[in-house]
Design a protein around this motif. Sequence first.
Motif, PDB file in Angstrom:
ATOM      1  N   LYS A 206     -42.521  78.666  40.583  1.00  0.00           N
ATOM      2  CA  LYS A 206     -41.612  78.764  39.229  1.00  0.00           C
ATOM      3  C   LYS A 206     -40.312  79.328  39.883  1.00  0.00           C
ATOM      4  O   LYS A 206     -39.133  79.032  39.484  1.00  0.00           O
ATOM      5  N   LEU A 207     -40.463  80.572  40.384  1.00  0.00           N
ATOM      6  CA  LEU A 207     -39.347  81.344  40.939  1.00  0.00           C
ATOM      7  C   LEU A 207     -38.542  81.345  42.424  1.00  0.00           C
ATOM      8  O   LEU A 207     -37.410  81.761  42.523  1.00  0.00           O
ATOM      9  N   GLU A 268     -37.270  81.059  29.713  1.00  0.00           N
ATOM     10  CA  GLU A 268     -37.396  80.601  31.190  1.00  0.00           C
ATOM     11  C   GLU A 268     -36.884  81.377  32.061  1.00  0.00           C
ATOM     12  O   GLU A 268     -36.008  82.129  31.950  1.00  0.00           O
ATOM     13  N   SER A 270     -35.729  83.593  35.429  1.00  0.00           N
ATOM     14  CA  SER A 270     -34.782  83.491  36.594  1.00  0.00           C
ATOM     15  C   SER A 270     -34.926  84.607  37.396  1.00  0.00           C
ATOM     16  O   SER A 270     -35.334  85.696  36.935  1.00  0.00           O
ATOM     17  N   GLY A 272     -32.820  87.136  40.263  1.00  0.00           N
ATOM     18  CA  GLY A 272     -31.336  87.534  40.798  1.00  0.00           C
ATOM     19  C   GLY A 272     -31.672  88.881  41.416  1.00  0.00           C
ATOM     20  O   GLY A 272     -32.671  88.970  42.207  1.00  0.00           O
TER      21      GLY A 272
END
Length: 314
Positions: A206-207, A268, A270, A272
């Motif tokens: 997913k990531l 969802e 994300s 960073g």
Amino acid sequence: MRDFIALASKGYHEWWRYLVGTFLIFIIWQVGTLPFIGAVSYKLAIDGGDLSSLGNYETLMGTLDSNLTFFLMLLSFAVGFFGVWLIVRFFHNQKFKDVLTTRQYFDWNRVFIGFSIVGFFIAAMTILDFTLNPDSFLWNLKWDQFLILAGIGIIMVPIQTTFEEIYFRGYLMQGIGVIFKNRWLPLILTSVGFGLLHLGNPEVGKLGYVIMISYIGTGFLLAIMALMDEGLELSIGFHAGNNLITALLVTADWTAFQTESILIYTTEPSVGFDVLIPVLVIYPVYLFIMAKIYNWKNWKSKLFGRVEVPKTSS
């Protein structure tokens, strides 16, 4: 003997024993997955499902009741725990306590400290995130299901995490250390190996592979705890606290543990710079706190020094 790695020299510690032992423990651990695979296969068969979809993670997670799935997933680690005990005691002729700690007795207070530090932090950050971003979560508390989850988690999660700590920070760290007679190589290899163990987790799909920074960084954190404290108690407590509190508080449809937790994260995800914050900021704070509590000294020699193996050892 106050050198955690050198404790392995009290048993049979030839290099080939660790090669064979590592493989055998892994096989015994995987045998423990058969009840889960069998239960999913049986449910698919009676429901007319496609057995060829067994290799699909969504099928494995979604076929059975979530609490039953959680239990059967963790059962494999209980079998693995038995496997590592079997290999340590009868293949290496080593006292099982010596793969856990240099102390005369296993220190449960250290386990509690390690558990409490991470448990408090995860709970506090989850509450803060829920307060600031309530739209990112779904309230999911169903007491009948949650109490079953809590019962399974309290018993089985510590078994899972303790097995992983003994396998990586105990058995493998000691084995690599006495074979190569240094500390830096087992520190690096077991930490990277622990991270790679999670390569198949749905979070990676997913990531992306950047999440491996977190897994490998956690491996280094736990390994440093074991080397500096000359035992696994702190890392066992920390690992159990991290997994248990997370499983009880929050889940998502893309995480390895999909449980009947209090909250479901619905946004969802994300990745960073925030993936670096735990590794670069929070983990050093954890180590600083524990170093103050337990008066850790001689960091260079404990993390990178030589391992002195007695010449009279077996």
